[in-house]
Design an enzyme around this catalytic site. Structure first.
Site, PDB file in Angstrom:
ATOM      1  N   ASP A  12       0.850  -1.193   0.000  1.00 56.40           N
ATOM      2  CA  ASP A  12       0.000   0.000   0.000  1.00 56.40           C
ATOM      3  C   ASP A  12       0.883   1.240   0.000  1.00 56.40           C
ATOM      4  O   ASP A  12       1.769   1.371   0.866  1.00 56.40           O
ATOM      5  CB  ASP A  12      -0.910   0.012   1.227  1.00 56.40           C
ATOM      6  CG  ASP A  12      -1.950  -1.108   1.186  1.00 56.40           C
ATOM      7  OD1 ASP A  12      -2.058  -1.799   0.153  1.00 56.40           O
ATOM      8  OD2 ASP A  12      -2.635  -1.299   2.208  1.00 56.40           O
ATOM      9  N   ASP A 136     -15.464  -3.848  -1.171  1.00 56.10           N
ATOM     10  CA  ASP A 136     -15.057  -3.483   0.178  1.00 56.10           C
ATOM     11  C   ASP A 136     -16.322  -3.340   1.012  1.00 56.10           C
ATOM     12  O   ASP A 136     -17.140  -2.449   0.752  1.00 56.10           O
ATOM     13  CB  ASP A 136     -14.270  -2.172   0.162  1.00 56.10           C
ATOM     14  CG  ASP A 136     -13.055  -2.246  -0.764  1.00 56.10           C
ATOM     15  OD1 ASP A 136     -12.423  -3.311  -0.805  1.00 56.10           O
ATOM     16  OD2 ASP A 136     -12.775  -1.251  -1.448  1.00 56.10           O
TER      17      ASP A 136
END
Length: 250
Positions: A12, A136
């Protein structure tokens, strides 16, 4: 575990660094390190077949441009492992830039709801296998815009939408357990898998080889692991050894 099951480390990116955020919150940093390229090469040296890169700055629509880092990772990894990239891909230009770079598949999240025609266009022009949809989910509802907005859309409905616009695979993240390193909720994973025949990669809460084994047994095609790797709670070597041991028994 089946031959196609993948164990995928997460990289990330935020402000040019490799980070892990708890529950996606910008101020809840579990891990932060310079040189994401070096980290990518480390995971590669351990034998992974795919890397998962998320541009958090793009997802959150803040100013820092991580494209140079993504470019360098692709340059050094290309031909040795596949790369999937997500985070803020909301235009044809952004998608094309990554695909032309050599990214094997791109991950759409917000765009599935706000620009479904974009997702369909990329799937039609480049093939569905190069399009992954991020589901998500927080408390059973889909979250978008860097997880800042929880929609009223149920997971089942979102899975159907992803299939209808030409996605080749899904990435399911259970936000409720993400970054907490307390294990997975296998029930919701099984529920998501029951809604689709598309390959599903699972993320969120994966903390042990037992978690990985449960997810594979449920029928997923792989796992993305982040916080547990970067905090040392789970060693990638251990997960990959399980992978190879299971393969040798087939």
């Amino acid at each position: 575990m089946g031959l196609e099951f993948e164990i995928i480390p997460a990289i990330d990116l935020k402000g040019g660094r490799c980070v892990q955020l708890q529950q996606g919150k910008r101020d809840a940093v579990l891990f932060s390190a310079e040189n994401p390229v070096k980290i990518a090469l480390h995971w590669l040296s351990l034998g992974v077949s795919r890397l998962h890169i998320i541009d958090l700055d793009a997802a959150l629509q803040v100013g820092y441009d991580n494209f140079g880092i993504i470019t360098e990772i692709v340059r050094q990894v290309k031909g040795r492992a596949k790369i999937q990239v997500g985070g803020g891909i909301r235009s044809y230009k952004a998608a094309l830039r990554l695909l032309n770079l050599g990214v094997e598949r791109i991950i759409f999240g917000t765009a599935m709801l706000k620009s479904p025609q974009l997702v369909r266009r990329i799937a039609d022009e480049f093939s569905p296998r190069r399009v992954m949809i991020a589901l998500d989910v927080r408390h059973g509802k889909v979250a978008i815009d860097g997880w800042r907005e929880v929609t009223g859309i149920e997971a089942r409905e979102a899975v159907k939408m992803a299939s209808n616009i030409g996605a080749g695979s899904l990435l399911f993240t259970n936000i409720d357990v993400e970054g907490l390193m307390g294990g997975i909720n296998i029930a919701i994973i099984k529920e998501i898998l029951s809604y689709t025949t598309l390959p599903v990669v699972v993320s969120g809460g994966i903390t042990s080889v037992e978690d990985i084994a449960q997810i594979e047994e449920a029928g997923a095609s792989g796992v993305v692991i982040g916080s547990a790797l970067y905090t040392g709670k789970l060693r990638l070597e251990e997960a990959l050894r399980l992978r190879r041991r299971q393969d040798s028994n087939l």
